[in-house]
Scaffold this active site. Structure first.
Site, PDB file in Angstrom:
ATOM      1  N   HIS A  45      77.111  48.788   8.229  1.00 24.72           N
ATOM      2  CA  HIS A  45      76.491  47.481   8.452  1.00 24.72           C
ATOM      3  C   HIS A  45      77.592  46.438   8.474  1.00 24.72           C
ATOM      4  O   HIS A  45      78.490  46.441   7.622  1.00 24.72           O
ATOM      5  CB  HIS A  45      75.485  47.186   7.348  1.00 24.72           C
ATOM      6  CG  HIS A  45      74.997  45.772   7.346  1.00 24.72           C
ATOM      7  ND1 HIS A  45      74.541  45.145   8.482  1.00 24.72           N
ATOM      8  CD2 HIS A  45      74.921  44.845   6.345  1.00 24.72           C
ATOM      9  CE1 HIS A  45      74.190  43.907   8.178  1.00 24.72           C
ATOM     10  NE2 HIS A  45      74.419  43.701   6.900  1.00 24.72           N
ATOM     11  N   CYS A  50      68.755  44.028   6.417  1.00 25.91           N
ATOM     12  CA  CYS A  50      69.971  44.607   6.992  1.00 25.91           C
ATOM     13  C   CYS A  50      69.978  46.127   6.968  1.00 25.91           C
ATOM     14  O   CYS A  50      70.721  46.757   7.720  1.00 25.91           O
ATOM     15  CB  CYS A  50      71.204  44.063   6.271  1.00 25.91           C
ATOM     16  SG  CYS A  50      71.383  42.273   6.379  1.00 25.91           S
ATOM     17  N   ASN A  84      77.100  38.946  11.135  1.00 24.46           N
ATOM     18  CA  ASN A  84      76.077  39.818  10.558  1.00 24.46           C
ATOM     19  C   ASN A  84      74.799  39.670  11.377  1.00 24.46           C
ATOM     20  O   ASN A  84      74.134  38.641  11.317  1.00 24.46           O
ATOM     21  CB  ASN A  84      75.839  39.426   9.099  1.00 24.46           C
ATOM     22  CG  ASN A  84      74.832  40.317   8.397  1.00 24.46           C
ATOM     23  OD1 ASN A  84      74.138  41.105   9.018  1.00 24.46           O
ATOM     24  ND2 ASN A  84      74.740  40.180   7.077  1.00 24.46           N
TER      25      ASN A  84
END
Length: 320
Positions: free
Chosen positions: A247, A114, A277
Site C-alpha cells: 500500500h 486502504c 496515497n
C-alpha cells in the site's frame, strides 16, 4: 490440482489533473521539502469536476478486461473496494456492472479503506474457490480529494485519486494464482483515522481526520506481523519473494517493510511519489504499473500488504 484464482490481467486509471507539492504550498503552510522528507510524495492526481469514483473504476476495469483477453460476458462477479462511493447506495460496483454492459452475475462494494483491495481480493478468491464465481473483476477506486479538508496541511498533502483493477479466473493449477490472503481488523483505534461525518451520524460527507504519528507506529507493527503470517502460512521465507507491492501510504513505511524482509529496493514497487496515497486503489495501481512495464513476470512470487482506517490490515501472496 488445487483450484486457484489466477490473475489474468491488470488495468489502471489516473485522472489527468496533477497537483504538485508546490501548488499545495501556495495554499497551506507546507513545502515540497517538508512533504517529500516525511512522506516521499511529490505529486498526486485529482479527479475532475463531474468525474466520479465509478468513472475511474470503469476506466481501470476496461483496461484490465482488455489485458486479460476476455469479454464482459465472461464475468460472474464485480467487487469495488472503495471508501468514497458515488452514493451511499446503490453500490458503485453495480454502476460499473451496468456501464460495462454486464447483464449477468452479481456486484457489490467492499469498504476497508486502504486495505480494501486486499480484502476484496480475499472475498473474490473465496467466491471462486467455493464455485459461486469463475471469473471476477476486482477494482480498487477512490476519489479521496472529495473528503479532504484542503486547509488541513497534515492530511491534504497525503492523498490522491485513482483506480486499479484485476481480472481473476478460477483454474486448477499448482503453479499460479492467489496462494493465500490474511485479513485483520482492530476497531478500538477507530478515532485515529476516520471521516468525521456520515449519513447516520451527521447527515454529511465529512472530512478525513488522522493522528499521523500514532497511525505510523501501528502500521509498522501490523504490516510486519501480517507479512510474517503470509510467509509462514505457505512455508516460505522472505528470500522467496520476488516483488513486494505495498500500500502506497508513506515511503518511510514502505522502506521499513522492505528492509525487514531484506529485499533489494529494486524489488519493492513504489508509486507513492507520483500517486500519493490512493487508499484502496494504491495496490492495484502499483501492481498494474509493474506488470505492464515488465517487472513482474510469469512465475514471480508477489507479496501484497496494506493497512487502513478501522484499523484494518491484510496481506496476500500471489504466484504470477
Amino acid at each position: 490440482m488445487p483450484l486457484r484464482s489466477v490473475v489474468l490481467g491488470c488495468g489502471a486509471y489516473l485522472p489527468s489533473r496533477i497537483v504538485t507539492n508546490e501548488e499545495l504550498a501556495a495554499k497551506v503552510d507546507t513545502s515540497d521539502e517538508w512533504i517529500v522528507q516525511r512522506t516521499g510524495i511529490r505529486q498526486r492526481h485529482v479527479a475532475a469536476e463531474g468525474e466520479f469514483t465509478s468513472d475511474l473504476a470503469l476506466a481501470a476495469a476496461r483496461k484490465a478486461i482488455g489485458h486479460a483477453g476476455i469479454t464482459v460476458d465472461e464475468l460472474d462477479l464485480v467487487i469495488v473496494a472503495t471508501a468514497t462511493p458515488d452514493n451511499t447506495f446503490p453500490a458503485t460496483a453495480t454502476k460499473v456492472q451496468h456501464k460495462l454492459g454486464m447483464k449477468r452475475g452479481f456486484a457489490f462494494d467492499v469498504q476497508a479503506v486502504c486495505s480494501g483491495f486486499v480484502y476484496a481480493l480475499g472475498v473474490a478468491d473465496s467466491f471462486i474457490k467455493t464455485g459461486q464465481a469463475k471469473t471476477a473483476l476486482v477494482i480498487g477506486a477512490e476519489t479521496f480529494s472529495r473528503i479532504l479538508d484542503w486547509n488541513d496541511r497534515q492530511t491534504c498533502v497525503l492523498f490522491g485519486d485513482g483506480a486499479g483493477a484485476v481480472v481473476l479466473r478460477g483454474e486448477e493449477t499448482a503453479e499460479r494464482g492467489i496462494l493465500s490472503t490474511h485479513l485483520h481488523s482492530e476497531g478500538e483505534h477507530y478515532e485515529l483515522l476516520h471521516v468525521d461525518g456520515g449519513p447516520s451520524s451527521t447527515g454529511t460527507v465529512g472530512h478525513l481526520r488522522m493522528e499521523g504519528r500514532k497511525v505510523f507506529v501501528h502500521a509498522v507493527q501490523r504490516l510486519a506481523e501480517v507479512v510474517d503470517e503470509a510467509l509462514a502460512a505457505q512455508k516460505l521465507t522472505a528470500r522467496d519473494i520476488d516483488w513486494l507491492v505495498p500500500h502506497q501510504a508513506n515511503k518511510r513505511i514502505i522502506d521499513g517493510v522492505g528492509k525487514k524482509l531484506a529485499l533489494d529496493p529494486r524489488q519493492v514497487v513504489v508509486t507513492v511519489d507520483r500517486h500519493a496515497n490512493t487508499s484502496a486503489a494504491s495496490i492495484p495501481l502499483a501492481l498494474a504499473e509493474a506488470v505492464h512495464d515488465g517487472r513482474i513476470k510469469r512465475g514471480d512470487l508477489v507479496l501484497l500488504e496494506a493497512m487502513g482506517g478501522g484499523f484494518t490490515w491484510g496481506s496476500a501472496l500471489v504466484r504470477w
